[in-house]
Design a protein around this motif. Sequence first.
Motif, mmCIF file in Angstrom:
data_model
loop_
_atom_site.group_PDB
_atom_site.id
_atom_site.type_symbol
_atom_site.label_atom_id
_atom_site.label_comp_id
_atom_site.label_asym_id
_atom_site.label_seq_id
_atom_site.Cartn_x
_atom_site.Cartn_y
_atom_site.Cartn_z
ATOM 1 N N UNK A 117 0.853 -1.187 0.000
ATOM 2 C CA UNK A 117 0.000 0.000 0.000
ATOM 3 C C UNK A 117 0.888 1.237 0.000
ATOM 4 N N UNK A 118 0.537 2.228 -0.832
ATOM 5 C CA UNK A 118 1.342 3.448 -0.871
ATOM 6 C C UNK A 118 0.452 4.628 -1.220
ATOM 7 N N UNK A 119 1.009 5.845 -1.156
ATOM 8 C CA UNK A 119 0.249 7.046 -1.486
ATOM 9 C C UNK A 119 0.147 7.224 -2.994
ATOM 10 N N UNK A 120 -1.004 7.688 -3.453
ATOM 11 C CA UNK A 120 -1.164 8.006 -4.867
ATOM 12 C C UNK A 120 -0.243 9.161 -5.221
ATOM 13 N N UNK A 123 -3.962 4.928 -0.246
ATOM 14 C CA UNK A 123 -5.045 4.227 -0.937
ATOM 15 C C UNK A 123 -4.571 3.454 -2.161
ATOM 16 N N UNK A 124 -3.383 3.778 -2.675
ATOM 17 C CA UNK A 124 -2.883 3.102 -3.873
ATOM 18 C C UNK A 124 -2.406 1.696 -3.530
ATOM 19 N N UNK A 125 -2.528 0.792 -4.497
ATOM 20 C CA UNK A 125 -2.221 -0.618 -4.260
ATOM 21 C C UNK A 125 -1.253 -1.137 -5.313
ATOM 22 N N UNK A 126 -0.232 -1.858 -4.861
ATOM 23 C CA UNK A 126 0.654 -2.575 -5.770
ATOM 24 C C UNK A 126 0.501 -4.060 -5.457
ATOM 25 N N UNK A 154 4.043 -11.156 -12.044
ATOM 26 C CA UNK A 154 3.254 -10.063 -12.611
ATOM 27 C C UNK A 154 2.946 -9.035 -11.520
ATOM 28 N N UNK A 155 3.172 -7.758 -11.844
ATOM 29 C CA UNK A 155 2.915 -6.671 -10.897
ATOM 30 C C UNK A 155 1.854 -5.747 -11.479
ATOM 31 N N UNK A 156 0.840 -5.438 -10.678
ATOM 32 C CA UNK A 156 -0.216 -4.514 -11.086
ATOM 33 C C UNK A 156 -0.316 -3.401 -10.047
ATOM 34 N N UNK A 157 -0.244 -2.156 -10.495
ATOM 35 C CA UNK A 157 -0.407 -1.010 -9.589
ATOM 36 C C UNK A 157 -1.696 -0.282 -9.935
ATOM 37 N N UNK A 158 -2.424 0.125 -8.912
ATOM 38 C CA UNK A 158 -3.694 0.804 -9.128
ATOM 39 C C UNK A 158 -3.826 1.926 -8.110
ATOM 40 N N UNK A 159 -4.098 3.162 -8.600
ATOM 41 C CA UNK A 159 -4.166 4.284 -7.670
ATOM 42 C C UNK A 159 -5.286 5.267 -7.977
ATOM 43 N N UNK A 160 -6.048 5.021 -9.043
ATOM 44 C CA UNK A 160 -7.017 6.028 -9.474
ATOM 45 C C UNK A 160 -8.407 5.868 -8.877
ATOM 46 N N UNK A 184 -8.865 2.349 -0.993
ATOM 47 C CA UNK A 184 -7.948 1.224 -1.077
ATOM 48 C C UNK A 184 -8.694 -0.045 -1.503
ATOM 49 N N UNK A 185 -9.897 -0.239 -0.999
ATOM 50 C CA UNK A 185 -10.688 -1.430 -1.342
ATOM 51 C C UNK A 185 -10.988 -1.447 -2.839
#
Length: 372
Positions: A234-237, A250-253, A261-267, A271-272
Amino acid sequence: MAQDPQDQFPAAQTAVEEYHDIERQMAQPEVASDPDKIRKLGRRHAELGTIVAAYTKYRQIFDDLEAAKEMASEDEDFAAEAKRLEAELPKVEEALRTALIPRDPDDARDVIMEIKAGTGGEEAALFAGDLLRMYLRYAEKRGWTTTIQSENTTELGGVKDVQLAIRAKGTPAPEDGVWASLKYEGGVHRVQRIPVTESQGRIQTSAAGVIVFPEADDDDDEIEIDPKDLKIDIFMSSGPGGQSVNTTYSAVRMTHIPTGIVVSMQDEKSQIQNRQAALRVLKSRLLAMKHEQEAAEAADMRHSQVRSLDRSERIRTYNFPENRIVDHRTNYKAYNLDQVLDGDLQAVIDSDIQADEAARLEQQKHQGANAA
C-alpha cells in the motif's frame, strides 16, 4: 436434388439448437435475476447469433430455390426466379461457411490496454500521450466507455505509462466486441517527427509500446488466484512528476508471486476499490497468459502472434512530415495521419481484421481438404 442444409451444415444446426436453448435458459427467473449468468449466456447468444442469421438466410434461399424448381416447368416466372436464386445461393453459402469459422473466443470481451513510452525520452512520452488520445477518441466513436486506471505523466504533458479499461455497452456480437478490434494494437508504434524539444528542426524517431489483453470477468472461473500467492503493498497516490496528490495510503501494488506479474492501481477512490480493480487486471493478465500458452501448445502461431504481448514487434509507423500512417503487417498505407490520431482508426484496424479473416478462412479450407 441438392443436399439438405441440415445434412450439409450439421455444425450450423447444432448452433441453432444451442441458440434456442440459451434463450430458454435466459427466460428462467433464477437466471434472469443473476447478472453474471445473464452476461455469460448473453455473450454466447450473441456469438451464435451470427451463425444462426447466416444459416436462416441460407435455408430460406435453399427452400425457395427447391420450390421454384418444382414449379418452373409450369410457369416461366418460377423458372426466372429459380435462375435468380441459383445465382444467389453460392454467396449466402459462402457467408455461412465464413460464419462457421471458429472465432477468437475472447472477441466479445472488453479490454485492458497499457501504453508505455519507449525510446526517445520526452518525445516518446508525448507520442504515448497522442496514442492515448487516439484510442480514447476511437472508443468514443464506437460508443464504448473508457476508464483510466493508472497514469504516470511528465511535466510537458506526456505520458510515461498509462493503463485504461475500454468497455462496450450491453452485450455486443463478437465482431463488434472491443477485443475483436483492439487486439491488433499490441506492439511497438513508431513515430517520425520534429520533437518540440528539437531546436534544429531535425526529424527524430521514437516509439511507444502498446499491450492489449481481454478483460476477465469478476466471476471468471477460468482463472483462480490463491490469496497466498499475492503480495500487496500500500502506498500514497502520486500525480505528475511523482508529486503526492493525497495524504491517504489508498494506492495498491499487487504482485502475483508465481508469475512475477505486478499490477499497480491508484485512481480509484479507496484502497478497497483499488484492490478490486488491481485483482481484475491481474486476472485479465493471467487469462491472456493462459490463452497464449494454449495457442503455443496447439502450434497455432498465427493465433499466437495476433495475441502476442511481446512489444518488440514494430507494427505501425506514424510519419508526421508526410501525414502518413503505415501498418507493417498488412502494408496498409494512408496519408490521413491527422484524422487517424483524431480517432478515425477503423480503416487501419479493418486491414488487420481482413488479413486475419483471410488467414482463418484459408486454414479452414486447408483443414477441410485434409479431412476429405
